[in-house]
Design an enzyme around this catalytic site. Sequence first.
Site, mmCIF file in Angstrom:
data_model
loop_
_atom_site.group_PDB
_atom_site.id
_atom_site.type_symbol
_atom_site.label_atom_id
_atom_site.label_comp_id
_atom_site.label_asym_id
_atom_site.label_seq_id
_atom_site.Cartn_x
_atom_site.Cartn_y
_atom_site.Cartn_z
ATOM 1 N N SER A 92 42.369 -22.008 2.972
ATOM 2 C CA SER A 92 43.631 -22.424 3.583
ATOM 3 C C SER A 92 44.020 -21.554 4.777
ATOM 4 O O SER A 92 45.205 -21.312 5.026
ATOM 5 C CB SER A 92 44.762 -22.461 2.542
ATOM 6 O OG SER A 92 44.454 -23.409 1.536
ATOM 7 N N GLY A 112 37.876 -24.499 6.538
ATOM 8 C CA GLY A 112 37.568 -25.848 6.075
ATOM 9 C C GLY A 112 38.405 -26.868 6.822
ATOM 10 O O GLY A 112 38.119 -27.224 7.969
ATOM 11 N N GLY A 113 39.469 -27.332 6.189
ATOM 12 C CA GLY A 113 40.301 -28.401 6.743
ATOM 13 C C GLY A 113 40.685 -28.201 8.202
ATOM 14 O O GLY A 113 40.590 -29.145 9.012
ATOM 15 N N GLU A 159 36.084 -16.072 -0.253
ATOM 16 C CA GLU A 159 36.889 -17.290 -0.383
ATOM 17 C C GLU A 159 37.397 -17.400 -1.818
ATOM 18 O O GLU A 159 36.676 -17.911 -2.695
ATOM 19 C CB GLU A 159 36.043 -18.526 -0.069
ATOM 20 C CG GLU A 159 35.499 -18.587 1.331
ATOM 21 C CD GLU A 159 35.182 -20.035 1.748
ATOM 22 O OE1 GLU A 159 35.682 -20.445 2.795
ATOM 23 O OE2 GLU A 159 34.475 -20.731 1.012
ATOM 24 N N HIS A 161 28.591 -21.365 -1.464
ATOM 25 C CA HIS A 161 29.980 -21.853 -1.429
ATOM 26 C C HIS A 161 30.403 -22.242 -2.849
ATOM 27 O O HIS A 161 29.602 -22.771 -3.615
ATOM 28 C CB HIS A 161 30.093 -23.055 -0.479
ATOM 29 C CG HIS A 161 31.505 -23.386 -0.153
ATOM 30 N ND1 HIS A 161 32.329 -24.045 -1.033
ATOM 31 C CD2 HIS A 161 32.262 -23.111 0.943
ATOM 32 C CE1 HIS A 161 33.532 -24.176 -0.476
ATOM 33 N NE2 HIS A 161 33.519 -23.612 0.717
ATOM 34 N N ASN A 177 33.581 -25.091 8.534
ATOM 35 C CA ASN A 177 32.826 -25.823 7.511
ATOM 36 C C ASN A 177 33.446 -27.216 7.384
ATOM 37 O O ASN A 177 34.495 -27.370 6.769
ATOM 38 C CB ASN A 177 32.922 -25.046 6.180
ATOM 39 C CG ASN A 177 32.246 -25.780 5.038
ATOM 40 O OD1 ASN A 177 31.581 -26.803 5.243
ATOM 41 N ND2 ASN A 177 32.412 -25.262 3.831
ATOM 42 N N TRP A 178 32.776 -28.185 7.983
ATOM 43 C CA TRP A 178 33.339 -29.547 7.972
ATOM 44 C C TRP A 178 33.261 -30.193 6.599
ATOM 45 O O TRP A 178 33.843 -31.228 6.361
ATOM 46 C CB TRP A 178 32.600 -30.427 8.982
ATOM 47 C CG TRP A 178 32.788 -30.063 10.419
ATOM 48 C CD1 TRP A 178 33.426 -28.968 10.930
ATOM 49 C CD2 TRP A 178 32.321 -30.811 11.556
ATOM 50 N NE1 TRP A 178 33.379 -28.991 12.291
ATOM 51 C CE2 TRP A 178 32.713 -30.100 12.705
ATOM 52 C CE3 TRP A 178 31.605 -32.006 11.704
ATOM 53 C CZ2 TRP A 178 32.415 -30.557 13.995
ATOM 54 C CZ3 TRP A 178 31.301 -32.452 12.978
ATOM 55 C CH2 TRP A 178 31.717 -31.733 14.114
ATOM 56 N N LYS A 179 32.455 -29.618 5.710
ATOM 57 C CA LYS A 179 32.215 -30.203 4.374
ATOM 58 C C LYS A 179 31.746 -31.651 4.534
ATOM 59 O O LYS A 179 31.104 -31.974 5.536
ATOM 60 C CB LYS A 179 33.460 -30.062 3.495
ATOM 61 C CG LYS A 179 33.961 -28.608 3.465
ATOM 62 C CD LYS A 179 34.962 -28.324 2.393
ATOM 63 C CE LYS A 179 35.374 -26.857 2.459
ATOM 64 N NZ LYS A 179 36.329 -26.477 1.439
#
Length: 255
Positions: A215, A236-237, A169, A97, A9-11
Amino acid sequence: MRRKIVAGNWKMNLNFQEAEELIEDLLELLAEEEELKTEVVVCPPYPYLELTTDFSEEKLFHVGAQNLSAFDAGAYTGEISASMLASMDVTHCIIGHSERRKYFNEDDQMLTAKVNQALAHDITPIFCVGELLPEREAGEHFKTVRWQVRHGLFHLDTAEFSKVVIAYEPVWAIGTGVTASPAQAAEMHAYIRTLIDERYGPEMAEKTSILYGGSCNAKNATELFAQPGIDGGLIGGASLLAEEFVSICKQAQTA
Ligand code: 13P
């Protein structure tokens, strides 16, 4: 055997050139992994979807959206419909989300409409659930997740539910560097499976893929994915770094 899935998920990150570079790097690395069975899903921001689906013709990954409209079509300025996404070969969509629940007030009613839209257009919903820190501290995390799962998904019939992927999540673990312990994650995944069992029976509970997110990175993925009920991750990150993301995809297969 449940599907192992890793979705990135690049957001709301990266400009167009950076997105193009990341996709090229991902393709290069994934092409080297001929044995990789993990279902890899890349979820870029909307403007980069076409670029990503063009590249995905090599079939090294699936393309997912980060959101879709609860409405079918028409005068809904700024919205993107499930049928538009499907027509662009988008096969997955993140729904529910916590960032959308929090910043865009997405409630259960809207989320069920989004899930229905996705399924009506053969898009796999990656449905997110997870408790806030105060809820966990108050011992209410099971209650929160039970509510989200029941009110977001349990209106579906068996055939529809069988197409859903769930992502647990915990909100306190998202973007914080604090991951749930493997035991905490496993406990919640097992709980979600008991809810599915109660509603749809043991076979469905056994075959539903449940991902962990929050994370998760190349250093902790194996330990998380080694838990019996954890079938991969929503990242994510760490999905913005090609090598790290591909490493996580590999760990989902081998863990
Ligand atoms: P991080 O991996 O950055 O914590 O984000 C998780 C997430 O929200 C994926 O949807």
